[in-house]
Design an enzyme around this catalytic site. Structure first.
Site, PDB file in Angstrom:
ATOM      1  N   ASP A 183       1.791 -11.002   6.963  1.00  0.00           N
ATOM      2  CA  ASP A 183       1.940 -10.884   5.716  1.00  0.00           C
ATOM      3  C   ASP A 183       3.283 -10.051   6.209  1.00  0.00           C
ATOM      4  OD1 ASP A 183       0.303  -9.361   7.918  1.00  0.00           O
ATOM      5  OD2 ASP A 183       0.906  -7.337   6.607  1.00  0.00           O
ATOM      6  N   LYS A 230       9.059   2.463   0.766  1.00  0.00           N
ATOM      7  CA  LYS A 230       9.049   2.258   2.087  1.00  0.00           C
ATOM      8  C   LYS A 230       8.737   3.228   1.277  1.00  0.00           C
ATOM      9  CE  LYS A 230       7.496   0.935   6.468  1.00  0.00           C
ATOM     10  NZ  LYS A 230       8.569  -0.066   7.984  1.00  0.00           N
ATOM     11  N   GLY A 267       0.799  -1.285   0.353  1.00  0.00           N
ATOM     12  CA  GLY A 267      -0.189  -0.120   0.026  1.00  0.00           C
ATOM     13  C   GLY A 267       0.728   1.395  -0.236  1.00  0.00           C
ATOM     14  N   ARG A 268       2.102   0.633   0.555  1.00  0.00           N
ATOM     15  CA  ARG A 268       3.037   2.482   0.269  1.00  0.00           C
ATOM     16  C   ARG A 268       4.919   1.599  -0.375  1.00  0.00           C
ATOM     17  NH1 ARG A 268       4.670   4.434   6.591  1.00  0.00           N
ATOM     18  NH2 ARG A 268       4.890   1.754   7.228  1.00  0.00           N
ATOM     19  N   ARG A 320      14.924  -0.474   0.647  1.00  0.00           N
ATOM     20  CA  ARG A 320      15.525  -1.643   1.078  1.00  0.00           C
ATOM     21  C   ARG A 320      16.122  -2.972   0.189  1.00  0.00           C
ATOM     22  NH1 ARG A 320      10.524  -2.891   4.556  1.00  0.00           N
ATOM     23  NH2 ARG A 320       9.114  -3.620   2.913  1.00  0.00           N
ATOM     24  N   ARG A 377       5.794 -13.069   0.990  1.00  0.00           N
ATOM     25  CA  ARG A 377       5.315 -12.852   2.377  1.00  0.00           C
ATOM     26  C   ARG A 377       4.692 -14.535   2.423  1.00  0.00           C
ATOM     27  NH1 ARG A 377       5.396  -7.234   4.021  1.00  0.00           N
ATOM     28  NH2 ARG A 377       5.364  -6.042   1.589  1.00  0.00           N
TER      29      ARG A 377
END
Length: 452
Positions: free
Chosen positions: A253, A114, A93-94, A180, A187
């Site tokens: 998640d 992120k 979502g971000r 990152r 996941r």
């Protein structure tokens, strides 16, 4: 050419998954891009250290595609259990995956973000990251890497010139985008989504991808995959304990199937060996408390097993799950002995030492960082009284794994308790002073050299 030809090895293996694993997206158009953290040590492993500042910002702040890798960012789809409640409305979502590269050892790595903007999975969020959140993630990943925890690594932090409104910190607050580096972003929740939608062919495709690209094994054996994930996540749980780290949100998640820790939100390091210590203010029941993390990670692995029942029989999956405990016990002994500077003997003496250390730490309330610093010497100093005699006796059975001649051991232990995190952030917020942040990174890397 700004890329190191000996180390730059672009990939796009994730595209082999195809639908229904991701959505192509576009990065936010930030008002400005001000580099705040640049990890050239990590960049050198993937051939990006030669980028000048303008090129760095273009690729890691504006997300101009890296040559030969993905042509557009991909927001990954997944579900997950959040505090044991199933949520089918999750996904990146971000953040997004915007490149894949191989490191010098040939491992496939994802560059993920992120705070890079809204995606179809943002729900009611703004898709942004606070600068403070980015600073905290850099500190967490650097500290965990130094302490031997398998973790994503922060590559870049760029301030983006936006004012964000947040309920959990003074607002408006500054915004940033973090990049990152991680060994995949698949996941447990990725598998849960396919099981939820009964997408059997896609599940088999994902099993093949993870085995081949993230574990280096051929085939389509879901039981073998679960065995590998159980082994890796047991080690992760053990390393969390030895590091005194509390992730805070061990939802399914947030568990990477490679066993690499990532996505640092309300994390904390425990000041003492307190099994009930929590990191998230909203974890009222202590579900993810320090001492419950192995249980939480095993529970998440159980959700992977449940998802794999779509294409596998139950009994061998249950048998694979049963291996978690037998993997965790030696892993936690090895992790604690490593941090204490002792050679692992792989016999009952390891377990005896760990039991005595845990008993003494709980009974005394000794500070974890101080204890591990002091015990790296061959004997505990006299300030540790007679109640530590059993630990001293157990230590006698384990030889030091290296000398204590590094300059780090002549100073004070490097810690990362919440008060120091706030003290590092305060001058950044008040006067844009990054001195304490940079000094802390230097101290962490010195500790890493001493422990390595």
């Amino acid at each position: 050419m700004p890329f190191d030809p000996q180390a730059y090895r672009p990939e796009r293996r994730i595209l082999s998954l195809g639908e229904p694993f991701y959505d192509p997206v576009r990065a936010a158009d930030f008002p400005e891009t001000r580099p705040r953290f640049r990890n050239d040590r990590v960049a050198a492993e993937i051939g990006l250290e030669r980028l000048d500042d303008a090129e760095w910002v273009a690729h890691l702040g504006r997300f101009v595609p890296l040559p030969g890798s993905l042509e557009e960012p991909l927001a990954l789809r997944y579900h997950g259990h959040q505090f044991r409640s199933y949520n089918p409305d999750l996904g990146d979502g971000r953040g997004f995956t915007f490149a894949q590269l191989r490191d010098r050892a040939g491992r496939l790595l994802d560059l993920g973000t992120k705070g890079s903007g809204q995606t179809p999975w943002s729900r009611f969020g703004d898709g942004r990251l606070t600068l403070k959140g980015g600073v905290r993630e850099v500190l967490a990943s650097e500290m965990l890497e130094a302490l031997g925890v398998p973790t994503s690594r922060s590559l870049s932090l760029i301030e983006t010139g936006e004012a964000l409104e947040r309920n959990d910190e003074p607002s408006p607050t500054r915004a940033a985008v973090l990049v990152r580096l991680s060994h995949g972003h698949i996941r447990i929740g990725t598998f849960q989504r396919l099981a939820y939608h009964r997408e059997e062919e896609a599940m088999r495709r994902l099993v093949r991808y993870v085995l081949a690209e993230l574990y280096g094994e051929e085939g389509e054996d879901p039981v073998r995959l679960l065995e590998l994930v159980v082994a890796r996540t047991a080690v992760l749980a053990a390393r969390y304990m030895a590091a005194g780290f509390v992730h805070g949100v061990l939802n399914s998640d947030n568990i990477n199937v490679t066993g690499d820790s990532f996505d640092y939100g309300p994390w904390r390091f425990a000041p003492t060996w307190d099994p009930g210590f929590t990191a998230a203010y909203f974890d009222h029941a202590g579900l993810y408390a320090f001492g419950r993390q192995p249980e939480a990670i095993l529970w998440d692995a159980m959700q992977l097993a449940s998802s794999l029942r779509l294409i596998a029989e139950s009994d061998p999956l249950v048998a694979a799950l049963d291996r978690f405990a037998e993997a965790y016990q030696p892993a936690v002994a090895e992790a604690l002995l490593w941090r204490m500077g002792r050679v692992t003997r792989h016999d009952e003496s390891d377990r005896a030492l760990v039991q005595e250390v845990e008993r003494a730490l709980r009974a005394s309330g000794a500070g974890l960082d101080r204890f591990f610093f002091d015990v790296f010497a061959q004997d505990l100093p006299p300030s540790y009284g007679a109640e530590w005699d059993a630990v001293r006796a157990a230590l006698a059975d384990h030889a030091p794994r290296r000398t204590r001649d590094h300059a780090y051991w002549q100073g004070e232990p490097c810690a990362m308790l919440i008060d120091e995190v706030e003290a590092i952030w305060a001058p950044i917020a008040e006067r844009d002073d990054w001195t304490a942040f940079e000094a802390k990174l230097t101290a962490i890397r010195q500790m890493a050299e001493a422990l390595a």
